[in-house]
Design an enzyme around this catalytic site. Structure first.
Site, mmCIF file in Angstrom:
data_model
loop_
_atom_site.group_PDB
_atom_site.id
_atom_site.type_symbol
_atom_site.label_atom_id
_atom_site.label_comp_id
_atom_site.label_asym_id
_atom_site.label_seq_id
_atom_site.Cartn_x
_atom_site.Cartn_y
_atom_site.Cartn_z
ATOM 1 N N SER A 60 -18.119 40.497 -94.083
ATOM 2 C CA SER A 60 -17.508 41.833 -93.989
ATOM 3 C C SER A 60 -18.451 42.987 -94.279
ATOM 4 O O SER A 60 -18.059 44.148 -94.123
ATOM 5 C CB SER A 60 -16.291 41.913 -94.917
ATOM 6 N N LYS A 63 -18.802 45.552 -91.527
ATOM 7 C CA LYS A 63 -17.935 46.723 -91.379
ATOM 8 C C LYS A 63 -18.690 48.027 -91.649
ATOM 9 O O LYS A 63 -18.253 49.100 -91.223
ATOM 10 C CB LYS A 63 -16.721 46.608 -92.301
ATOM 11 N N SER A 301 -11.304 45.821 -96.909
ATOM 12 C CA SER A 301 -12.007 44.925 -95.992
ATOM 13 C C SER A 301 -11.064 44.410 -94.915
ATOM 14 O O SER A 301 -10.928 43.208 -94.681
ATOM 15 C CB SER A 301 -12.641 43.751 -96.750
#
Length: 469
Positions: A60, A63, A301
């Site tokens: 993640s 991102k 997230s």
């Protein structure tokens, strides 16, 4: 001899000297690879580039790329629109012709908002629809699940389909409870899904002997079948299911809500993209502005938010948004607007959920350096704070001083990977960016012990960097 004895005793009573960051870095969790990149943001002297160009799964932390690219390309005020349009005309309390809902992949669209569009019809005096209600999902194309997403996780909500037809996060909350040495499954009656269950409740010893777990099979039209076993140590198991068929789910919700709102539809609710004709705007919903969507995406997230936003970036090419177009748009935007070249990194989705994504700690460092120079951006301000907010609130390695309230970072966790990318202020008062990527983690037979080893490694390494900086 007496003085020698007391001298040795005094030495033994001294606290052990903390390891340096170099010593701790040389002792990673068993079998793992570690990449570390640390750079000062001011006058600091600490600089580290250990395996900084090694390509590893970002999870993640990817991102960060998606958030920055979206903010640079779309702007903080960008909003997703969900529109209700008509083909025909109003005659008394009846709409003569078809209606359509044109979806854009708004990740925050929920049932109450969808109901507000239906109520807009009643506000116009319309209670009958003499035609069909079309669902237009042409904003996105291609697959709704990304390449490299694990097949055995597709039924859980962190793998919810990235679809233009997104409603209630494409996720259904349910539960499994233990009753009379058996199990009972419950899903709220307003959810248009069906579930059958044949789950056994067994002792922990029996579960370990049989090596069984809870399994979910996905069927057509959002049917799920649960089987396998759970331990009898808990009475209630909260469950969240990712919607399997987004069109059928939205159709089911609309079928319920039309009745609740007293709207009679003579035709059908059906999926049809890009229906031709002179469609008239009747009502429109706007999502929250992009800046707020990014703040949620980074703090929690949220994979669905990231992938829908990435696909929307891909739409700027004039084509329906796909994972491939979104990934290309992220790379192009970062290169053209931030001077960040992601090569030879590989991006295939917006969330980092795919195992096919590969980036380096130096790549993450480049994005962090840009954000540090533009702290007004939501992509910077939305990063969680260690021990206080978002995904870092309960991260065990960061819940004690001097890291608690000091480290501001994006986490990233996948099977075998544990990453952190962000900022900290060192003992000297100097500010640093860092990217720590740990890959190849294998829990073996003792998952708790492996997690403790990872937590200790991360805490001790970051504490050593804090002291050294």
């Amino acid at each position: 001899m007496r003085f020698l004895f007391f001298g040795l005793l005094a030495l033994l009573c001294l606290p052990l000297q903390a390891q340096s960051w170099q010593e701790r870095l040389a002792q990673p969790p068993a079998g793992s690879q570690v990449a570390l990149y640390v750079q000062p943001l001011g006058q600091g002297q600490l600089q580290v580039a250990h395996n900084a160009d090694l390509l590893l799964p970002p999870a993640s932390t990817q991102k960060l790329f998606t958030a920055l690219a979206a903010e640079l390309a779309l702007g903080d005020d960008f909003r997703f629109d969900t529109a209700l349009e008509g083909l025909g005309h109003q005659q008394g309390n009846s709409w003569q012709g078809d209606l359509r809902l044109r979806f854009s992949g708004a990740p925050d669209l929920d049932r109450p908002q969808l109901v507000s569009l239906l109520r807009a019809l009643k506000d116009k005096g319309i209670t009958r629809i003499q035609g069909d209600l079309l669902l237009d999902g042409s904003a996105f194309g291609g697959y709704e699940r990304g390449p490299g997403w694990p097949w055995d996780n597709l039924a859980v909500c962190y793998s919810a389909p990235a679809s233009s037809l997104t409603l209630d996060h494409n996720c259904v909350a349910a539960s499994l409870s233990l009753e009379n040495q058996g199990t009972r499954f419950y899903v709220p009656p307003h959810q248009p899904v069906s579930v059958t269950s044949k789950v056994a409740a067994v002792s922990l010893e029996e579960q370990q002997r049989r090596q069984c777990g809870l399994m979910v099979d996905r069927g057509p039209a959002n049917h799920y079948h649960l089987h396998g076993c759970v331990t009898d140590q808990r009475r209630l198991w909260p469950l969240n299911f990712a919607v399997n068929d987004t069109g059928a789910y939205v159709q089911g919700v609309l079928d319920q809500e039309l009745g609740r709102q007293g709207l009679r539809l003579s035709g059908k609710i059906r999926r049809q993209d890009r229906a031709k004709g002179q469609w008239q705007p009747l009502a429109v919903l706007h999502s929250k502005p992009l800046g707020k969507l990014l703040a949620h995406m980074l703090a929690d997230s949220d994979n669905l938010y990231a992938d829908n936003i990435a696909k929307t970036l891909g739409r700027q090419s004039g084509l329906a948004g796909t994972f491939a177009l979104g990934a290309r748009a992220v790379r192009t935007t970062l290169k053209d607007k931030a001077g960040i070249t992601l090569a030879p990194a590989t991006l295939v989705d917006g969330s980092g959920l795919s195992r096919d994504n590969l980036v380096s700690a130096r790549d993450l460092g480049a994005v962090l350096a840009f954000l540090a120079a533009h702290t007004e951006l939501a992509s910077y301000q939305g990063l969680p704070l260690a021990g206080i907010s978002g995904t870092l609130k309960y991260r065990h390695s960061l819940t004690s001083p001097p890291l608690k309230g000091n480290v501001q970072a994006k986490s990233g966790t996948l099977n075998g990977s544990s990453n952190l990318a962000g900022y900290f202020t060192a003992a000297s008062g100097q500010r640093y960016l860092f990217a720590l990527m740990t890959f190849g983690l294998a829990p073996g037979s003792d998952e708790e012990a492996a997690q403790r080893q990872l937590t200790d490694f991360e805490r001790e390494l970051l504490n050593a960097l804090y002291q050294a900086g």
